[in-house]
Write a protein that holds these residues in place. Sequence first.
Motif, PDB file in Angstrom:
ATOM      1  N   THR A   1      -2.372   9.783   3.374  1.00 29.88           N
ATOM      2  CA  THR A   1      -2.561   8.352   3.610  1.00 29.88           C
ATOM      3  C   THR A   1      -3.981   8.046   4.066  1.00 29.88           C
TER       4      THR A   1
ATOM      5  N   PRO B   1      -2.423  -1.492  -5.003  1.00 29.15           N
ATOM      6  CA  PRO B   1      -3.452  -2.397  -4.477  1.00 29.15           C
ATOM      7  C   PRO B   1      -4.536  -2.640  -5.523  1.00 29.15           C
TER       8      PRO B   1
ATOM      9  N   ASP C   1      -9.067  -0.379   3.376  1.00 30.96           N
ATOM     10  CA  ASP C   1      -7.748  -0.119   3.917  1.00 30.96           C
ATOM     11  C   ASP C   1      -6.779  -0.871   3.007  1.00 30.96           C
ATOM     12  N   HIS C   2      -6.065  -0.154   2.182  1.00 30.85           N
ATOM     13  CA  HIS C   2      -5.301  -0.792   1.112  1.00 30.85           C
ATOM     14  C   HIS C   2      -3.826  -0.827   1.455  1.00 30.85           C
ATOM     15  N   GLU C   3      -3.214  -1.953   1.202  1.00 31.84           N
ATOM     16  CA  GLU C   3      -1.787  -2.067   1.416  1.00 31.84           C
ATOM     17  C   GLU C   3      -1.094  -2.241   0.068  1.00 31.84           C
TER      18      GLU C   3
ATOM     19  N   ASP D   1       5.472   5.256   2.928  1.00 28.22           N
ATOM     20  CA  ASP D   1       4.036   4.995   3.031  1.00 28.22           C
ATOM     21  C   ASP D   1       3.688   3.708   2.304  1.00 28.22           C
ATOM     22  N   GLY D   2       2.996   2.824   2.989  1.00 28.43           N
ATOM     23  CA  GLY D   2       2.605   1.579   2.353  1.00 28.43           C
ATOM     24  C   GLY D   2       1.121   1.327   2.433  1.00 28.43           C
ATOM     25  N   ARG D   3       0.376   2.265   3.031  1.00 28.53           N
ATOM     26  CA  ARG D   3      -1.057   2.019   3.209  1.00 28.53           C
ATOM     27  C   ARG D   3      -1.851   3.252   2.806  1.00 28.53           C
TER      28      ARG D   3
ATOM     29  N   ALA E   1      -5.805   4.452   3.547  1.00 30.32           N
ATOM     30  CA  ALA E   1      -7.089   4.138   4.170  1.00 30.32           C
ATOM     31  C   ALA E   1      -8.143   5.099   3.653  1.00 30.32           C
TER      32      ALA E   1
ATOM     33  N   THR F   1     -13.407  -0.525   6.382  1.00 28.52           N
ATOM     34  CA  THR F   1     -12.065  -1.101   6.388  1.00 28.52           C
ATOM     35  C   THR F   1     -11.996  -2.557   6.834  1.00 28.52           C
TER      36      THR F   1
END
Lengths: 222, 445
Positions: free
Chosen positions: B85, B117, B151-153, B179-181, B183, B330
């Motif tokens: 992540t 993203p 920082d990607h969601e 996991d949703g992010r 970095a 970020t």
Amino acid sequence: MSRGEERDRGEDRPGTTASGGTAETPGTAGEDGEGATGTGRGADRPGDDGRDDPPGEAETVRLDARPSGTGTAIAGLVGFVAVAAQAPGGPAVAVGGVGLVALVGGLRQGARRIVSLGVLGLLVGVLVAGAVGLPTELLLVSAAASAVAWDVADQAVSLGEQVGRRADTARAEFVHAAGSALVATVAVAAAYLVFRTVAGGPVLALALLLLGAILLASVLRG
Amino acid sequence: MSEARGPDGEPPPDRRATPGETLDRETNRWRGVNALSLAAGALGVLLGQPGLLLVAVVGVAFGAFALATRPPDVHVELSRELDRTVADPDERVRVTLTVRNAGESLLADLRLIDGVPDALDVVGGSPRTATALRPGKAASFSYTVRAARGDHEFDPVTVLARGFSGAVERETAVHARGDGRLACTPRLDVGDPLPLRALTTGYTGRVVTDTGGPGTEFHAVREYRPGDPLSRIDWRRAARTGEYATLEFRRERAATVVLLVDTRETAYLAPDADAPSAVERSVAAAGELFTSLLSTGDRVGLAAFGPGAFWLAPGAGVGHRARARAALATDASFAPTPREEPFFPGLELRRLRRRLPADAQVVLFSPLCDDYVVRAARRLDAYGHPVTVVSPDPTADATAGETLARLERQLRCSQLREVGLRVVDWTPGEHLGAAVETAGARWSG
């Protein structure tokens, strides 16, 4: 300017659009000197962006919106069954054959219109075969196979648009084809059973059967 | 769901479902089957062929089947797993998405599109799949993305489901668990120094000024005044003529520099689809310059001219450098895709002026693709903050419009140079140091 409403999420980079930047942006500076649009945060209509780039090792992978090989193969096979059943019908097989070629060609290109025309060819073949007096069994097989071919081909086209050729879609396509074949089998079996029961009876009996089926369909619609 | 309906009460095709919402669309894929069946039946009656009547029955059966099926109940559980992540730029990250049919019925045709993203590129596999799932069964698929700064969601997964007949397509969106992010924080490399303008602080540094004093570069000779250091008295002249004179050198001072990155939506421009945007290049250049200026003893600040209006006051030290690195990587103000927030450039310019220390000079990173930024740069310069513009060139010349945009940008560069601002025209692929060297040839002092 419209802001990338159709961008395929993630699969492509901000693109180049000189003026009026529609889909993938941030574009090159536009004609108006205001620059082009920004990267739209694309809500994603799966399949609106059918860019067709060969995959490179490190290259960005883009959506290849053509139908998968599996769907093309199944539809082609079922379509071939439909044409083969028309074979004793003389001129019918020529019409059906052209339809089959158009069906497979349309699937390879991902062109829905050509696929529809191909299936229409298969159906006209069925009509011609029926008109020249093809045996009922073969006629039913040909008609049912044409319907299944349409079902499978159309699903392959929509899967191509929404999911793309690169994704693994075989399971969905096999399950769908099996379901479609089951419906066709049941319909053919029921129709044929009635036909044998009233064998030798007047055509009127069959017309009434058709009327009954239509009434059933309209009740279901309500 | 009352808004945005099409003519038939259908949601428009370009509308996407939000999580928890379902949109049903008729696919109309069986339209005309009844008409064709009736045509076959009519032909059968006319020609007295019972076979064609049976064909019509089969056709009507398909039509009835299509009408009878309801849209499927979609109850799916999704979980996403990333093999890491936190990633370095350009590192490959494998994303695995698992879908489980949590409902009671078979999902015959289930299509999933992961919400990758915007800033991440898919470089392997496909973030889409289609499958069929019995109740309780699960399937998974994976694809590879290339990490990019930020920082990607991940967005919710779009789920499209059809029944066996496919007459109705139900669309919904589901948040994936897990996991949703992702970095990705680039390191700040030390870049080549940028010659600064002559506005300095009282601290010793590397900017050579036009005032005399201690230093290394010769400036002038003046009359001896009591108190001048002995080392700077021109002893040769004293020996020759008996008069004392004092050598003056050009003072070397430190500067206060604010790196201002143009992050307005109009700055997110790139020459082609796969090239980094001007903002991306600006941020990379600002990172390089930040460290190189810090290492030469200058005080450096960081600001975004765009939505969010990030501001880091000029400072020095390891902590300051770390803050700048985190912000450039970020902070939402420097995001790789534009923020959808209103931005009022006039207000922001005034606020920036209040924030700028009196002795600060500005290095502006902007593609110079609109006229406002030119006015803003001139205004800052006029207020006494000398401006150097580092301009990543995002223009192309494939079409007439693109050529026009390129010419207009060159015109803006010339306008700025005419009024005395320094402009570094930085073409894609060129090393920033080389661009500075080229531009610096025409600068004086």
